[in-house]
Design an enzyme around this catalytic site. Structure first.
Site, mmCIF file in Angstrom:
data_model
loop_
_atom_site.group_PDB
_atom_site.id
_atom_site.type_symbol
_atom_site.label_atom_id
_atom_site.label_comp_id
_atom_site.label_asym_id
_atom_site.label_seq_id
_atom_site.Cartn_x
_atom_site.Cartn_y
_atom_site.Cartn_z
ATOM 1 N N GLU A 41 0.877 -1.204 0.048
ATOM 2 C CA GLU A 41 -0.002 0.080 -0.040
ATOM 3 C C GLU A 41 0.903 1.378 -0.079
ATOM 4 O OE1 GLU A 41 -3.222 -2.161 2.863
ATOM 5 O OE2 GLU A 41 -2.633 -0.211 3.355
ATOM 6 N N CYS A 58 3.392 8.402 1.457
ATOM 7 C CA CYS A 58 3.698 7.272 2.279
ATOM 8 C C CYS A 58 4.035 5.929 1.520
ATOM 9 C CB CYS A 58 2.565 7.212 3.268
ATOM 10 S SG CYS A 58 2.999 5.841 4.468
ATOM 11 N N CYS A 115 5.572 -7.530 6.936
ATOM 12 C CA CYS A 115 6.639 -7.351 8.097
ATOM 13 C C CYS A 115 6.793 -8.327 9.055
ATOM 14 C CB CYS A 115 6.013 -5.818 8.973
ATOM 15 S SG CYS A 115 7.442 -5.361 10.087
ATOM 16 N N CYS A 127 4.043 -6.003 15.546
ATOM 17 C CA CYS A 127 3.598 -5.239 16.476
ATOM 18 C C CYS A 127 2.034 -5.557 16.800
ATOM 19 C CB CYS A 127 3.729 -3.795 16.240
ATOM 20 S SG CYS A 127 5.366 -3.154 16.053
ATOM 21 N N CYS A 154 -0.845 -3.336 14.779
ATOM 22 C CA CYS A 154 -0.542 -3.177 13.461
ATOM 23 C C CYS A 154 -1.028 -4.052 12.463
ATOM 24 C CB CYS A 154 0.791 -2.952 13.208
ATOM 25 S SG CYS A 154 1.351 -2.681 11.600
ATOM 26 N N GLY A 213 5.682 -2.650 6.411
ATOM 27 C CA GLY A 213 7.101 -2.961 6.398
ATOM 28 C C GLY A 213 8.068 -2.194 7.474
ATOM 29 N N GLU A 214 9.190 -2.758 7.987
ATOM 30 C CA GLU A 214 10.240 -2.129 8.543
ATOM 31 C C GLU A 214 11.407 -1.741 7.941
ATOM 32 O OE1 GLU A 214 10.761 -0.619 11.576
ATOM 33 O OE2 GLU A 214 12.875 -0.437 10.690
ATOM 34 N N SER A 269 10.576 5.978 9.341
ATOM 35 C CA SER A 269 9.827 5.306 10.376
ATOM 36 C C SER A 269 10.481 4.068 10.921
ATOM 37 C CB SER A 269 8.556 5.557 10.408
ATOM 38 O OG SER A 269 7.872 5.101 11.596
ATOM 39 N N SER A 302 8.752 4.998 16.416
ATOM 40 C CA SER A 302 7.571 4.500 16.814
ATOM 41 C C SER A 302 7.720 3.856 18.270
ATOM 42 C CB SER A 302 7.029 3.292 16.105
ATOM 43 O OG SER A 302 7.043 3.756 14.662
ATOM 44 N N LEU A 303 7.573 4.591 19.248
ATOM 45 C CA LEU A 303 7.937 4.326 20.789
ATOM 46 C C LEU A 303 6.726 3.666 21.561
ATOM 47 C CD1 LEU A 303 10.373 4.794 22.277
ATOM 48 C CD2 LEU A 303 9.558 6.881 23.249
ATOM 49 N N HIS A 304 5.680 4.397 21.179
ATOM 50 C CA HIS A 304 4.319 4.059 21.721
ATOM 51 C C HIS A 304 4.051 3.298 23.133
ATOM 52 C CE1 HIS A 304 3.354 4.345 17.503
ATOM 53 N NE2 HIS A 304 3.718 3.152 17.129
ATOM 54 N N ASN A 361 -5.601 3.527 15.787
ATOM 55 C CA ASN A 361 -6.647 2.842 14.502
ATOM 56 C C ASN A 361 -6.943 1.675 15.055
ATOM 57 O OD1 ASN A 361 -7.805 3.812 12.202
ATOM 58 N ND2 ASN A 361 -5.705 4.899 11.721
ATOM 59 N N CYS A 365 -2.556 1.472 7.508
ATOM 60 C CA CYS A 365 -1.695 0.810 6.727
ATOM 61 C C CYS A 365 -1.767 -0.681 6.838
ATOM 62 C CB CYS A 365 -0.288 0.987 6.540
ATOM 63 S SG CYS A 365 0.224 1.627 5.068
HETATM 64 N N1 SAH Z 1 7.702 -0.204 10.559
HETATM 65 C C1 SAH Z 1 7.815 1.047 10.569
HETATM 66 C C2 SAH Z 1 7.258 1.946 9.579
HETATM 67 C C3 SAH Z 1 5.662 1.532 9.190
HETATM 68 S S1 SAH Z 1 4.478 1.632 10.322
HETATM 69 C C4 SAH Z 1 7.494 1.597 12.086
HETATM 70 O O1 SAH Z 1 6.790 0.746 12.688
HETATM 71 O O2 SAH Z 1 7.650 2.466 12.520
HETATM 72 C C5 SAH Z 1 4.234 3.259 10.378
HETATM 73 C C6 SAH Z 1 3.295 3.863 11.837
HETATM 74 O O3 SAH Z 1 2.300 3.343 11.860
HETATM 75 C C7 SAH Z 1 4.378 3.514 12.812
HETATM 76 O O4 SAH Z 1 4.394 4.561 13.770
HETATM 77 C C8 SAH Z 1 3.488 2.379 13.442
HETATM 78 O O5 SAH Z 1 3.641 2.155 14.862
HETATM 79 C C9 SAH Z 1 2.010 3.066 13.257
HETATM 80 N N2 SAH Z 1 0.963 2.361 13.505
HETATM 81 C C10 SAH Z 1 0.920 0.971 12.970
HETATM 82 N N3 SAH Z 1 -0.499 0.321 13.181
HETATM 83 C C11 SAH Z 1 -1.163 1.557 13.771
HETATM 84 C C12 SAH Z 1 -2.411 1.681 14.232
HETATM 85 N N4 SAH Z 1 -3.394 0.631 14.305
HETATM 86 N N5 SAH Z 1 -2.772 2.883 14.936
HETATM 87 C C13 SAH Z 1 -1.892 4.103 14.774
HETATM 88 N N6 SAH Z 1 -0.772 3.940 14.300
HETATM 89 C C14 SAH Z 1 -0.313 2.505 13.739
HETATM 90 FE FE1 SF4 Z 2 5.930 -3.569 11.337
HETATM 91 FE FE2 SF4 Z 2 5.836 -1.153 11.733
HETATM 92 FE FE3 SF4 Z 2 3.617 -2.733 11.729
HETATM 93 FE FE4 SF4 Z 2 5.375 -3.072 13.604
HETATM 94 S S1 SF4 Z 2 4.199 -1.050 13.107
HETATM 95 S S2 SF4 Z 2 4.506 -4.617 12.368
HETATM 96 S S3 SF4 Z 2 7.211 -2.459 12.713
HETATM 97 S S4 SF4 Z 2 4.936 -2.147 10.034
#
Ligand code: SAH
Ligand code: SF4
Length: 355
Positions: free
Chosen positions: A95, A108, A115, A119, A122, A162-163, A194, A217-219, A293, A336
């Protein structure tokens, strides 16, 4: 299907292409002609009109040009954000999202099909890993989006599926191609990458001193919560990650952007805000709060808006700058990974092989 023996000519930088063409007995000036065509996004060799037919024939036999074909396209009724599902020659899909801001268009892009990082919040992570994208395939997403919309994209974020730091070599190659003057010429200051926190690669990137923005992406403010939501934290705990972030900021002079998805009852308490502030205070950084999300198969819910307000107030009082990220394309978003997984489900429902 791509024949593995064929050369991925669009992933070559100009120097490599020069060596390749001189090996074919071509004059020097040919390099910038061919490179120009590839960076402009031609999809077939016969479109290279100023290249001799004999050389084009050699290309057809020895090389291929990656491209990203539009499988699906969704346009937001609210703000014209466009979301694509692109497919590559082997049928893998990823995407990309094009957003319009006052300063121009931002895309983006995805760096992997799927990936490995898993996480918990995600959609991409839940779908598993398929393969790395080539530099040419990352570039092709931008070329196809520009062509389809008749626009010039000025900013790129590597925040799709993807990462990026798990596909380090190809991503670095992509950065070189996308920023080069004879290519799309998008400067590093207009690019963000990211990562979920692959610590050794953050050091590698810092040492390259590129002027791109690193988003992390700290979270979560501590290992206990981060281990639960982001398995990568077990390998690279938060303390090590933040040390790498400080190094990056010092080495490049660039502000780190911390992404923090606010999840109801998981990471959004006042204590979490205080702990987060304590950990990143004094670092050249900015926090982006994003209401999570909800994705299918996950019980996580968005934090309430009072929670966001309280969280941000605590950060700011502690001297940490933070904003709530504006979400574009919320009607089509399905963050995504969801467009791809719903396409896969549709195929499965029709009895097609989703691989
Ligand atoms: N893999 C990389 C980049 C792709 S993800 C990463 O994790 O940083 C892009 C961003 O979307 C990251 O900050 C990720 O943590 C966030 N993300 C993934 N799923 C999400 C969700 N359900 N709600 C909000 N942010 C989300
Ligand atoms: Fe992969 Fe980024 Fe999604 Fe984590 S948030 S699973 S690193 S795409």
């Amino acid at each position: 299907m791509v024949n593995e023996k064929l050369v991925d000519i669009k992933s070559m930088n100009e120097e490599e292409l020069g060596i390749f063409l001189s090996g074919l007995g071509q004059p020097k000036f040919r390099t910038s002609q061919v490179f120009g065509w590839l960076q402009k996004g031609v999809k077939t060799f016969d479109k290279m009109t100023n290249i001799p037919a004999g050389l084009r024939e050699i290309f057809v036999k020895t090389c291929y040009i990656s491209s990203a074909a539009i499988e699906k396209k969704l346009i937001s009724a609210y703000d014209s954000t466009v979301k694509y599902l692109f497919s590559f020659a082997d049928g893998e899909t990823v995407e990309s999202v094009v957003m319009k801001y006052h300063h121009g268009y931002t895309i983006c892009v995805s760096t992997q099909a799927g990936c490995k990082m898993g996480c918990d919040f995600c959609a991409t992570g839940k779908g598993g890993f398929r393969r790395d994208l080539k530099a040419s395939e990352i570039l092709s997403q931008i070329q196809s989006a520009q062509e389809d919309n008749g626009i010039r994209i000025s900013n790129v974020v590597l925040m799709g599926m993807g990462e990026p730091l798990d596909n380090y070599e190809n991503v670095i190659r992509f950065l070189e191609l996308v920023s080069c003057e004879k290519g799309l010429n998008i400067g590093m200051r207009h690019i963000s990458l990211s990562t979920c926190g692959i610590v050794p690669r953050i050091y590698d990137l810092a040492d390259k001193k590129l002027q791109l923005t690193l988003s992390v992406s700290l979270h979560a403010p501590n290992d206990e919560i981060r281990n639960r939501t982001m398995p990568v934290n077990k390998r690279y705990p938060i303390g090590e990650l933040l040390r790498a972030c400080r190094y990056y900021a010092e080495k490049t002079g660039r502000r780190i952007s911390f992404e923090y998805a606010m999840i109801d009852g998981v990471n959004d308490s006042d204590d979490c805000a205080r702990e987060l502030a304590g950990r990143i205070r004094g670092m050249l950084s900015h926090v982006n709060l994003i209401p999570v999300n909800t994705v299918s198969g996950s019980s996580y819910r968005k934090s309430r808006s009072e929670r966001l307000k309280s969280f941000i107030a605590i950060l700011e009082k502690a001297g940490v700058t933070a904003t709530v990220r504006r979400t574009l394309g919320s009607d089509i978003n399905a963050s995504c990974g969801q467009l791809r997984s719903s396409a896969a489900k549709n195929k499965a429902a029709k009895g097609e092989n989703t691989g």
